[in-house]
Every structure is written in structure tokens, then in C-alpha cells.
Design a protein around this motif. Sequence first.
Motif, short mmCIF file in Angstrom:
data_model
loop_
_atom_site.label_atom_id
_atom_site.label_comp_id
_atom_site.label_asym_id
_atom_site.label_seq_id
_atom_site.Cartn_x
_atom_site.Cartn_y
_atom_site.Cartn_z
N ILE A 16 0.84 -1.20 0.00
CA ILE A 16 0.00 0.00 0.00
C ILE A 16 0.87 1.25 0.00
CG2 ILE A 16 -1.65 1.34 1.37
CD1 ILE A 16 -2.90 -1.25 2.28
N ARG A 17 1.95 1.21 0.77
CA ARG A 17 2.85 2.36 0.84
C ARG A 17 3.48 2.65 -0.52
NH1 ARG A 17 6.42 5.11 4.45
NH2 ARG A 17 8.44 5.57 3.47
N ASP A 18 3.98 1.62 -1.19
CA ASP A 18 4.61 1.81 -2.50
C ASP A 18 3.62 2.35 -3.52
OD1 ASP A 18 6.96 0.93 -1.42
OD2 ASP A 18 6.85 -1.09 -2.27
N ALA A 19 2.39 1.81 -3.52
CA ALA A 19 1.38 2.27 -4.47
C ALA A 19 0.99 3.72 -4.18
CB ALA A 19 0.14 1.37 -4.40
N ALA A 20 0.92 4.09 -2.90
CA ALA A 20 0.55 5.46 -2.53
C ALA A 20 1.62 6.45 -2.95
CB ALA A 20 0.29 5.54 -1.03
N LEU A 21 2.88 6.04 -2.93
CA LEU A 21 3.97 6.96 -3.24
C LEU A 21 4.44 6.86 -4.68
CD1 LEU A 21 6.12 6.67 0.02
CD2 LEU A 21 4.42 8.40 -0.60
N THR A 22 3.68 6.18 -5.54
CA THR A 22 3.99 6.11 -6.97
C THR A 22 2.98 6.96 -7.74
OG1 THR A 22 4.89 3.87 -6.76
CG2 THR A 22 4.22 4.57 -8.96
N PHE A 23 3.48 7.94 -8.50
CA PHE A 23 2.63 8.88 -9.22
C PHE A 23 2.95 8.79 -10.71
CE2 PHE A 23 3.72 10.45 -5.00
CZ PHE A 23 2.46 10.63 -4.44
N VAL A 24 1.96 8.39 -11.51
CA VAL A 24 2.16 8.18 -12.94
C VAL A 24 1.42 9.26 -13.72
CG1 VAL A 24 1.86 6.59 -14.87
CG2 VAL A 24 2.38 5.69 -12.58
N LEU A 49 0.53 3.69 -22.26
CA LEU A 49 -0.20 3.05 -21.16
C LEU A 49 -1.17 2.05 -21.77
CD1 LEU A 49 -1.01 2.98 -18.10
CD2 LEU A 49 -2.78 4.65 -18.70
N ASP A 50 -1.00 0.78 -21.45
CA ASP A 50 -1.86 -0.26 -22.01
C ASP A 50 -3.08 -0.55 -21.12
OD1 ASP A 50 -0.29 -0.55 -24.21
OD2 ASP A 50 0.81 -2.30 -23.48
N SER A 51 -2.91 -0.39 -19.81
CA SER A 51 -4.00 -0.69 -18.89
C SER A 51 -3.73 -0.05 -17.54
CB SER A 51 -4.16 -2.21 -18.72
OG SER A 51 -5.07 -2.52 -17.68
N CYS A 52 -4.80 0.24 -16.81
CA CYS A 52 -4.63 0.70 -15.42
C CYS A 52 -5.72 0.09 -14.54
CB CYS A 52 -4.63 2.22 -15.33
SG CYS A 52 -6.07 3.04 -16.02
N GLU A 53 -6.12 -1.13 -14.88
CA GLU A 53 -7.13 -1.83 -14.08
C GLU A 53 -6.55 -2.22 -12.72
OE1 GLU A 53 -10.20 -4.13 -16.88
OE2 GLU A 53 -8.13 -4.86 -17.12
N ASP A 54 -7.43 -2.27 -11.73
CA ASP A 54 -7.06 -2.69 -10.38
C ASP A 54 -5.91 -1.85 -9.81
OD1 ASP A 54 -8.97 -4.75 -10.53
OD2 ASP A 54 -7.52 -6.04 -11.55
N ARG A 55 -5.86 -0.59 -10.22
CA ARG A 55 -4.84 0.35 -9.74
C ARG A 55 -3.41 -0.13 -10.05
NH1 ARG A 55 -6.68 4.50 -6.62
NH2 ARG A 55 -8.77 4.34 -5.73
N VAL A 56 -3.25 -0.77 -11.21
CA VAL A 56 -1.92 -1.17 -11.67
C VAL A 56 -1.72 -0.62 -13.08
CG1 VAL A 56 -0.37 -3.08 -12.23
CG2 VAL A 56 -1.93 -3.27 -10.28
N ALA A 57 -0.75 0.29 -13.24
CA ALA A 57 -0.46 0.85 -14.55
C ALA A 57 0.46 -0.10 -15.32
CB ALA A 57 0.20 2.21 -14.40
N VAL A 58 -0.05 -0.62 -16.42
CA VAL A 58 0.72 -1.55 -17.25
C VAL A 58 1.18 -0.78 -18.49
CG1 VAL A 58 0.71 -3.71 -18.52
CG2 VAL A 58 -0.67 -3.48 -16.43
N ASP A 97 6.09 -1.28 -22.45
CA ASP A 97 7.40 -1.95 -22.34
C ASP A 97 7.38 -3.10 -21.35
OD1 ASP A 97 7.26 -0.66 -19.94
OD2 ASP A 97 8.99 0.64 -20.26
N GLY A 98 6.18 -3.43 -20.83
CA GLY A 98 6.03 -4.55 -19.92
C GLY A 98 6.08 -4.19 -18.45
N THR A 99 6.38 -2.94 -18.13
CA THR A 99 6.47 -2.52 -16.73
C THR A 99 5.08 -2.50 -16.10
OG1 THR A 99 8.38 -1.13 -17.28
CG2 THR A 99 7.27 -0.71 -15.17
N ARG A 100 5.00 -2.99 -14.86
CA ARG A 100 3.77 -2.93 -14.08
C ARG A 100 4.01 -2.06 -12.85
NH1 ARG A 100 -0.02 -6.88 -15.10
NH2 ARG A 100 -0.70 -6.84 -12.91
N LEU A 101 3.19 -1.01 -12.70
CA LEU A 101 3.38 -0.05 -11.62
C LEU A 101 2.13 0.03 -10.77
CD1 LEU A 101 4.96 2.84 -13.74
CD2 LEU A 101 6.20 1.31 -12.19
N PRO A 102 2.11 -0.65 -9.61
CA PRO A 102 0.98 -0.45 -8.68
C PRO A 102 0.95 1.02 -8.26
CG PRO A 102 2.24 -2.40 -8.08
CD PRO A 102 3.06 -1.66 -9.09
#
Length: 438
Positions: A151-159, A233-242, A245-250
Motif C-alpha cells: 500500500i505504501r509503495d502504491a501510494a507513493l507512486t505517481f504516474v 499506457l496499455d491498462s490501469c485496471e485494479d490500480r496497476v499501470a501496465v 514496455d512490460g512494466t507494471r506499476l501499482p
Amino acid sequence: MYTALRLQRQLRAELRSGAAEIVVVTPEPYMTYQPFLPEAAAGSISPRHVVVPLRRVLDRCRILIGEVGSVDHAKRTATLSTLATEEEGTGPVELTYDELVIAPGSVSRTLPVPGLAEHGIGFKTVEEAIGLRNHVIEQMDIASSTRDPAIRDAALTFVFVGGGYAGVEALAELEDMARYTARYYHNVKPGDLRWVLVEATGRILPEVGEKMGRYAVRELRARNVDVRLETRLDSCEDRVAVLSDGTRLPTRTLVWTAGVKPSPLLAATDLPRNERGRLRCTARLSVEGVEHAWAAGDAAAVPDVTSGEPGRECAPNAQHAVRQARVLAENIAASLRGQPLKEYAHAYAGSVASLGLHKGVAHVYGRKLKGYPAWFMHRAYHLSRVPTFNRKARVLAEWTLSGLFKREIVSLGSLEHPRAEFEIAASPPPGDGDKPSS
């Protein structure tokens, strides 16, 4: 607003005698100076100083707060819904006119990205800018109080998606603000925050030129901003930015600034449009092949007579829109008086962009600036362009005070739901629903 402001000066005598009336239909009772939205989000400018109240500025115009649903120019009528018609339940009303100025601007251009509608945040209105500021500080509060590392990592990641003016300036200002705010958290450090800029092309800020665009990338990366060029940006379902280039960013923050498109209102008119959906216009700012219809700004495809290239159009930006508005008002007044019209001609002066406090890039009249000089030019230019002396003085005062005192780091997210606390207080406790009131 600029067209009506100029027109009420041009038609002063006609308005005084009652021979003319200027009616402005707008969804909001104010005009937003959008170049100041990033600074409003960062807290450098008060939100109320980013907007200009129309009733004060257009004191000789009739202001109708409502939305136009369609325009039938053949019949000279516009169908609109106002606050009164919604309250009365009477349905839309028809407004007749003699001359039509259609300038609804643009709206955010979205793509069918899974999860975008549910989790994306726009950055085009003052409400979105202030909401984003509150959201960023709220995420820092969440990260500070949780023991769950995910939760902490997702809260501190801004896309941020989109490397144009809106995306770069919003990210840069908010990153500046969040880095400063982190010093007041005992367990959140500036290095804990992750900022990601996603751009589908190979460069950012194309308006300031390739060299200054590369400098902006280096400046952002030096501040630990993860700039992903040629990435989508291919997807951002379930609060995960896909990303492509294959990177997944909660992440709990996904800001969409990937361009704009003409207002949907244009499609609800019988006026000619080009392949991009903008109104076909002449250099005199009249709608092509149609009498008594005019357009300017993002909605208008106006020939650029200074370029020397046939078919080239003026860029849909504020630099052209403000100048077009003045020529448009003068041409309307001239047409009513049977006088000749003049063409709109303005050579592109250049562009300026802020990269946060004391940092910026500029490409003006062929000269390239970066760092503090570009930042200063950015502020000076927009201070000269913001409407009314009142707003200029207030913005300048706020900039001066912000240089003397510390930043405000408070989040007022409850403003977005002002009745929430009262609704809870007014609701009966569980199990008390059948008790009679005394």
C-alpha cells in the motif's frame, strides 16, 4: 470571454441604446486561465486567482449559465439547458440569435485504455488541479500511516501520461511540492516518492524545440523522475499501470494529460468541420461558406497566413486564441457596420514551460533559454496575459509572499464532499430507525 470583452467595447453605443445585445452562454460563471493550473496545484497561487468572474468583467453582457446541446444555424437557434430549466424540469429552451460566435474550446482526449475511466485523473479544470493536490498529499498521509509495504509503495507512486505542457508542468510542480512536503513526515523521505512520466513519442514538450525538450528530460531525470519515452499506457485496471514496455506499476495516482480534442458541441451543429473535427474557418475568423457564424480558439481551424505554407493552420493554443478573439470582435463590429474585415495574422512567438520552482525551458523568437531565466520569463509572460489588473496584482502578491514564507502543505480534500460530515451526524444510529422523534 476575450471576444465578448472586446465586443462590448466596440459596440458601446449600440449596447447603451439597446440596439444590440451580447449574450454569453457558458457552463461555468468564470473563465479559467489554464497555464496557471500547475502552480495552483502546487499551492503557489490561490485557486480563486486562477479564474476570472465573467459577471464582473463582462458587465455589459447578458450571462447565461448553462450548456448548449445543439445549434441549428440555418434557423439561427441554439438549444440550451440552464440551471433554471433543470430545477423546473421544463427541458431545454431555444435561444435565437443574429450572429453566432462558437468558442467552446477543447476537452481531454482519452483512449479506450482499460481502467482509465475508473482510476484516471484529468488536469484541465481548476477543480481537477486542486483535487489532484489534495490527492497527492493524502497519498503521503496514507504512506506515512500504513504498515503494509504494498500500500505504501502504491501510494507513493505517481504516474503521469502525456509529455506535453499539461503533463510536464503538472508533474514538475507537484514533484517540487511533494518533495518539500516530505520534510514534515518522520517516515517519508523525498527518495521514497516515485514519479513516472509516460510519453508515446520520442520527445517531450515539442513546442519548445528538440534541444530544449532534451534538456527538460535531463532536468527531470536528475530529480529522479522516471521519464519513459516511446511508451504507452496499455491498462490501469485494479490500480496497476501496465506500460507497453512490460512494466507494471501499482499506483493510486494516474494523471491523464495525453492531449485534447475539439468540444463535442461542434458535432451537434450544422456547421462545416475538417477531418479533425474543428470548424472550417477563413482567415477573417468567419466559418467557411456560412454567413453570420464565427469561431476562434481550439474549436477553429484558422489558416496561418504568416507561415507561407498552403493549408497550414494556426496551432490550437492560448497564444493564438487570445489574439484571434480580439480580431474576431473587431470583425463582427465591422460587419454590422458594413466595413471591411481584416485577416488574422500572427507569427508564432515561441513557447515557455515551467519545470518547477526556479526551473524552466523557453524557445522565444529563436532564442533558447533554460533554468532560472526561462522560469522567470514563463512567469512574466503569463502575468502579462492573465486577464484584468485585479488578477495580475493578486497573482504577483501571492508570488511575492510565497518567496518570503514557507509553502502551505495542507490537504483540504473534504472540500470535495462538504456535506459528508453533516450527513453522518444527521443520519439516525443503527437500530433507531423505528423510534419516534420527540
